[in-house]
Design a protein around this motif. Structure first.
Motif, mmCIF file in Angstrom:
data_model
loop_
_atom_site.group_PDB
_atom_site.id
_atom_site.type_symbol
_atom_site.label_atom_id
_atom_site.label_comp_id
_atom_site.label_asym_id
_atom_site.label_seq_id
_atom_site.Cartn_x
_atom_site.Cartn_y
_atom_site.Cartn_z
ATOM 1 N N HIS A 63 3.694 21.140 -73.579
ATOM 2 C CA HIS A 63 5.041 19.534 -73.129
ATOM 3 C C HIS A 63 4.380 18.651 -72.367
ATOM 4 N N ASP A 77 10.430 21.464 -59.491
ATOM 5 C CA ASP A 77 10.445 21.373 -60.573
ATOM 6 C C ASP A 77 10.493 23.137 -60.079
ATOM 7 N N HIS A 99 2.262 19.826 -64.408
ATOM 8 C CA HIS A 99 1.536 21.494 -63.919
ATOM 9 C C HIS A 99 0.360 21.504 -63.835
HETATM 10 FE FE LIG Z 1 7.378 21.469 -66.862
#
Ligand SMILES: [Fe+2]
Length: 222
Positions: free
Chosen positions: A99, A155, A127
């Motif tokens: 993603h 996040d 990430h």
């Molecule tokens: Fe993410």
């Protein structure tokens, strides 16, 4: 005068930025309301973390915008994986891990427009881990864009402290402990320290996320 047909970076007016942002977020909201709300909360907390870390107004704005779109690539993840109520299989996990690159790809047509020009690498790398064990590129330490290191904290904190179909939200204290425990492995230790000092002040800001919330953030940011 710019040559006709040449593509010059263009600063969108605050209205146009707002229209583009609203349109993309609306698409995300239609597809997955949880991810939509998550992106809004992460954007707010990432901006506040950027502010607490001493970033200037422009950098705070870029951090906020990158955060709004960090998970936009989830539009391209099949429902059977995105909305699965249980644990993902290794194959599904691998699909889910595409993603951040999908987020970058969706936004690439806007790459010549501010602020998107600056924030695409920050979105792609949200990430990555400080120890190099993240994805998609395995980038390490300060080679990871600062925006990405900020997003990762906001996040992860949001993911831990909200209810999901497969588990209840963790208490703030437990989430703080996790951030500390994974400092210097997953997270930038200095930023975690700043987040932990600053976050209790934000604890009272748990108002309901609405459309108005985004436009207010954007009026503030523009
Ligand atoms: Fe993410």
């Amino acid at each position: 005068m710019p040559r006709r047909g040449s593509v010059k970076p263009v600063i969108l007016t605050s209205n146009w930025t707002s229209f583009v942002i609203q349109t993309l977020l609306q698409a995300l909201r239609e597809r997955d309301p949880y991810t939509y709300g998550h992106c809004l909360r992460v954007a707010r907390n990432a901006r506040l973390l950027a502010q607490a870390a001493g970033l200037n107004e422009k950098e705070q704005y870029e951090t906020e915008t990158a955060s709004l779109f960090h998970d936009l690539g989830k539009l391209g993840i099949p429902d059977s994986i995105l909305l699965k109520p249980g644990r993902l299989t290794p194959h599904e996990e691998a699909v889910m891990r595409t993603h951040p690159v999908k987020s970058e790809e969706i936004l690439r047509p806007l790459k010549d427009f501010s602020p998107f020009k600056l924030i695409l690498p920050g979105i792609r790398s949200h990430h990555e881990r400080i120890d190099g064990g993240g994805y998609p590129d395995g980038t390490q330490g300060e080679k990871i864009p600062l925006i990405s290191r900020i997003i990762l904290i906001a996040d992860t904190f949001d993911a831990m402290t909200t209810n999901r179909p497969y588990r209840n939200a963790l208490a703030y204290e437990i989430a703080y402990k996790e951030l500390k425990q994974f400092s210097n492995r997953q997270f930038d230790a200095k930023l975690v320290e700043i987040f932990l000092k600053a976050h209790p002040k934000w604890g009272e800001m748990e108002e309901e996320i609405t459309d108005e919330f985004v436009s207010v953030q954007y009026k503030k940011a523009a």
